[in-house]
Design a protein around this motif. Structure first.
Motif, short mmCIF file in Angstrom:
data_model
loop_
_atom_site.label_atom_id
_atom_site.label_comp_id
_atom_site.label_asym_id
_atom_site.label_seq_id
_atom_site.Cartn_x
_atom_site.Cartn_y
_atom_site.Cartn_z
N ILE A 178 -5.59 11.66 -1.14
CA ILE A 178 -6.37 11.81 0.09
C ILE A 178 -7.77 11.23 -0.08
O ILE A 178 -8.45 11.46 -1.08
N SER A 179 -8.22 10.48 0.94
CA SER A 179 -9.59 9.96 0.94
C SER A 179 -10.40 10.51 2.10
O SER A 179 -11.63 10.55 2.03
N ASP A 180 -9.75 10.96 3.17
CA ASP A 180 -10.50 11.48 4.31
C ASP A 180 -9.57 12.33 5.19
O ASP A 180 -8.35 12.12 5.21
N ILE A 181 -10.16 13.30 5.89
CA ILE A 181 -9.43 14.16 6.82
C ILE A 181 -10.19 14.19 8.13
O ILE A 181 -11.39 14.46 8.15
N ASP A 182 -9.50 13.92 9.23
CA ASP A 182 -10.13 13.88 10.54
C ASP A 182 -9.36 14.80 11.48
O ASP A 182 -8.13 14.92 11.38
N THR A 183 -10.07 15.46 12.40
CA THR A 183 -9.41 16.37 13.35
C THR A 183 -9.78 16.05 14.80
O THR A 183 -9.64 16.89 15.67
N ARG A 184 -10.26 14.85 15.06
CA ARG A 184 -10.79 14.53 16.38
C ARG A 184 -9.73 14.68 17.47
O ARG A 184 -9.96 15.35 18.48
N TYR A 185 -8.59 14.06 17.30
CA TYR A 185 -7.52 14.16 18.29
C TYR A 185 -6.34 14.97 17.77
O TYR A 185 -5.68 15.68 18.52
N ALA A 186 -6.10 14.86 16.52
CA ALA A 186 -5.06 15.61 15.82
C ALA A 186 -5.38 15.52 14.34
O ALA A 186 -6.19 14.68 13.92
N LEU A 187 -4.79 16.40 13.55
CA LEU A 187 -5.00 16.31 12.10
C LEU A 187 -4.54 14.95 11.62
O LEU A 187 -3.37 14.59 11.77
N THR A 188 -5.47 14.19 11.06
CA THR A 188 -5.15 12.84 10.57
C THR A 188 -5.66 12.72 9.14
O THR A 188 -6.85 12.93 8.87
N ILE A 189 -4.76 12.38 8.24
CA ILE A 189 -5.11 12.25 6.83
C ILE A 189 -5.09 10.77 6.45
O ILE A 189 -4.08 10.08 6.64
N THR A 190 -6.21 10.31 5.93
CA THR A 190 -6.30 8.94 5.44
C THR A 190 -6.14 8.96 3.93
O THR A 190 -6.74 9.79 3.24
N THR A 191 -5.33 8.07 3.40
CA THR A 191 -5.05 8.03 1.96
C THR A 191 -5.79 6.88 1.29
O THR A 191 -6.34 5.99 1.95
N LEU A 192 -5.80 6.90 -0.03
CA LEU A 192 -6.53 5.91 -0.80
C LEU A 192 -6.02 4.49 -0.57
O LEU A 192 -6.78 3.53 -0.74
N ASP A 193 -4.75 4.35 -0.18
CA ASP A 193 -4.20 3.02 0.07
C ASP A 193 -4.49 2.54 1.49
O ASP A 193 -4.00 1.48 1.90
N GLY A 194 -5.27 3.29 2.24
CA GLY A 194 -5.63 2.88 3.60
C GLY A 194 -4.71 3.41 4.68
O GLY A 194 -4.95 3.16 5.87
N GLY A 195 -3.65 4.12 4.32
CA GLY A 195 -2.73 4.64 5.31
C GLY A 195 -3.33 5.80 6.09
O GLY A 195 -4.15 6.56 5.57
N ARG A 196 -2.93 5.92 7.35
CA ARG A 196 -3.37 7.03 8.21
C ARG A 196 -2.14 7.77 8.71
O ARG A 196 -1.25 7.15 9.30
N HIS A 197 -2.10 9.06 8.47
CA HIS A 197 -0.92 9.85 8.81
C HIS A 197 -1.33 11.03 9.70
O HIS A 197 -2.14 11.86 9.29
N GLN A 198 -0.77 11.06 10.90
CA GLN A 198 -1.09 12.13 11.85
C GLN A 198 -0.02 13.22 11.82
O GLN A 198 1.15 12.95 11.56
#
Length: 223
Positions: free
Chosen positions: A107-127
């Motif tokens: 994990i590199s970042d966690i966002d909750t603006r629209y839904a739980l979204t996890i950004t990974t070290l490889d650049g992937g974004r998973h909602q």
């Protein structure tokens, strides 16, 4: 909304937000009540539909049963299956037809603006389908207790509603951040490459059930 991980985590301490329960394996699970309610309502309606079709005769039951089965599968996939499971080593985003297992070290970042979204070290974004952000109504429900659990030092009205514990996205994010913080304090093992590998699996059982029910519905329509 992004909130610095350091402001939400207590080093050496792994706690979970209140009003949420752990499962039998000690994992923190987020599953929206709206999804559970939708499944219960459909179960009642679908059962009544099935009984009505059965009362009209076997031929009507044979035509209606595949349709009911198809709708039931879709309702389960959309409302019953999705959840966020925060385990000891990774977080599992169980979505409609796909599961994403993300190790904390990936994990590199966690966002909750629209839904739980996890950004990974490889650049992937998973909602996470199961953890939407809180609406504007919930913005007024961020409490002093939430600020203490979030370790927020600023004014109460500056806490994003999506980061609040009454938001599914916010509750899941807090639990994930605290596991993430704990894992970052642990020594890196020799197999570090596998500890940052995101695994994506398709829900083949659900997809197969949908396909079979769809074929059955088409076949029943030709009778």
């Amino acid at each position: 909304a992004r909130v610095p991980a350091a402001s939400l985590c207590h080093p050496g301490e792994v706690e979970f937000p209140r009003r949420r329960r752990l499962d039998a394996d000690g994992r923190f699970v987020v599953r929206p009540w709206t999804g559970i309610a939708a499944c219960v309502i459909w179960a009642a309606f679908g059962g009544l539909w099935l009984l009505t079709a059965a009362g009209s005769g076997w031929s009507d039951l044979v035509r209606q049963a595949p349709v009911i089965a198809l709708i039931s599968t879709v309702v389960y996939a959309v409302f019953g299956r999705p959840r966020v499971i925060v385990g000891a080593d990774d977080v599992l985003l169980r979505n409609v037809v796909r599961d994403v297992s993300i190790p904390y070290r990936a994990i590199s970042d966690i966002d909750t603006r629209y839904a739980l979204t996890i950004t990974t070290l490889d650049g992937g974004r998973h909602q996470a389908w199961a953890a939407p952000a809180g609406g504007r109504i919930r913005a007024t429900r961020v409490t002093e207790e939430d600020r203490k659990i979030l370790s927020w030092s600023g004014p109460l009205d500056e806490i994003p509603s999506s980061a609040g514990l009454r938001s599914d996205a916010g509750a899941a994010a807090v639990a994930i951040r605290r596991r993430w913080q704990a894992s970052s304090d642990e020594p890196v093992d020799s197999n570090a490459r596998s500890s940052t590998r995101v695994q994506i699996r398709w829900a083949t059982g659900v997809l197969l059930a949908m396909a079979v029910c769809a074929v059955g519905t088409l076949a029943a329509g030709l009778l």
